[in-house]
Design a protein around this motif. Structure first.
Motif, PDB file in Angstrom:
ATOM      1  N   ASP A 123      33.538  42.159  36.175  1.00  0.00           N
ATOM      2  CA  ASP A 123      33.430  42.977  37.158  1.00  0.00           C
ATOM      3  C   ASP A 123      34.482  41.744  38.270  1.00  0.00           C
ATOM      4  OD1 ASP A 123      31.852  44.818  36.186  1.00  0.00           O
ATOM      5  OD2 ASP A 123      29.917  43.973  37.558  1.00  0.00           O
ATOM      6  N   ASP A 173      38.101  43.342  36.664  1.00  0.00           N
ATOM      7  CA  ASP A 173      38.678  44.664  37.846  1.00  0.00           C
ATOM      8  C   ASP A 173      38.616  44.141  39.661  1.00  0.00           C
ATOM      9  OD1 ASP A 173      37.204  45.434  34.684  1.00  0.00           O
ATOM     10  OD2 ASP A 173      35.244  46.229  35.757  1.00  0.00           O
ATOM     11  N   ASN A 227      38.908  50.877  41.243  1.00  0.00           N
ATOM     12  CA  ASN A 227      37.558  49.753  40.717  1.00  0.00           C
ATOM     13  C   ASN A 227      37.929  50.888  39.345  1.00  0.00           C
ATOM     14  OD1 ASN A 227      37.297  47.664  42.359  1.00  0.00           O
ATOM     15  ND2 ASN A 227      35.715  48.597  43.288  1.00  0.00           N
ATOM     16  N   GLU A 233      38.868  48.617  35.904  1.00  0.00           N
ATOM     17  CA  GLU A 233      37.780  48.309  34.539  1.00  0.00           C
ATOM     18  C   GLU A 233      38.836  48.991  33.464  1.00  0.00           C
ATOM     19  OE1 GLU A 233      33.938  48.764  32.316  1.00  0.00           O
ATOM     20  OE2 GLU A 233      34.104  50.151  34.215  1.00  0.00           O
ATOM     21  N   LYS A 239      41.636  47.367  32.561  1.00  0.00           N
ATOM     22  CA  LYS A 239      41.333  45.852  31.613  1.00  0.00           C
ATOM     23  C   LYS A 239      41.128  45.940  30.309  1.00  0.00           C
ATOM     24  CE  LYS A 239      37.157  44.925  32.128  1.00  0.00           C
ATOM     25  NZ  LYS A 239      35.827  44.041  32.869  1.00  0.00           N
TER      26      LYS A 239
END
Length: 165
Positions: free
Chosen positions: A36, A39, A69, A73, A76
C-alpha cells in the motif's frame, strides 16, 4: 527465511524445521510498511504530475485521490510483468467547468527508484533477523517470498543481493 511483503505489513522471519517441529528463531518487520505504501508513492507522483500539468491540486479531493490510488495499484501490478505502465484516469477533476484527465507513463526503473528507500528498510530487517538468530546467509536452506508485493522484480533482486543467492 520467510520474507513476507503484503499490502499493509512487512515481516521477515527465520524459521527452523527440525523433526517436524517448527521453531521461529527470529523475526523482525514493520507493521506500517507494505505494498500500500508503494501504491501511495506512485499515486503521489501522479498527483504531482497532475498539478504540474493542470495547476489543480488533488490533495483536497478525496474521490480523485481514491481513484489515483486504485490506478497506482494497477500500475504497480502491471510493472511487475512489463517495463512500463500507463496511469490513466479520465475526468479526474474539473477546472472552470472543463473535465481534466490524467494520462502518464511510468517505467519500472522510475517506480523502483520511488520505492527504493522502503525496500532498503526490508533489507535492514533481513540483516537484523540473521544477526538475532546468530546465522549467516550460508546457513539458509530456503527463502520463501510471501505476499503480493514480492512479485516486484526489485524485491527479488534485493533479496538475492542481500542473501547472495
Amino acid at each position: 527465511l520467510v520474507y513476507d511483503l503484503g499490502g499493509g505489513t512487512f515481516d521477515v522471519s527465520l524459521v527452523e524445521l527440525v523433526g517436524g517441529v517448527v521453531e521461529v528463531r527470529a523475526t523482525h518487520g514493520d507493521t506500517h510498511l507494505g505494498g500500500d505504501d508503494f501504491d501511495q508513492l506512485l499515486a503521489e507522483h501522479a498527483a504531482n504530475l497532475f498539478t504540474q500539468n493542470h495547476q489543480v491540486d488533488l490533495h483536497d479531493n478525496r474521490r480523485a485521490l481514491a481513484r489515483l490510488n486504485r490506478a497506482a495499484e494497477a500500475a504497480k501490478v502491471h510493472l511487475s510483468d512489463f517495463p512500463t505502465a500507463t496511469l490513466r484516469e479520465e475526468n479526474l477533476a474539473e477546472k472552470n467547468g472543463a473535465p481534466l484527465h490524467l494520462e502518464t507513463d511510468i517505467d519500472r526503473d522510475e517506480f523502483e527508484e520511488m520505492i527504493g528507500d522502503l525496500l532498503e528498510q526490508t533489507a535492514e530487517s533481513m540483516d537484523k533477523v540473521l544477526a538475532d538468530a546468530e546465522l549467516d546467509t550460508e546457513d539458509l536452506s530456503r527463502v520463501l517470498l510471501v505476499g503480493g508485493s514480492t512479485r516486484i522484480p526489485a524485491v527479488w533482486e534485493l533479496v538475492a543481493d542481500c542473501l547472495i543467492l
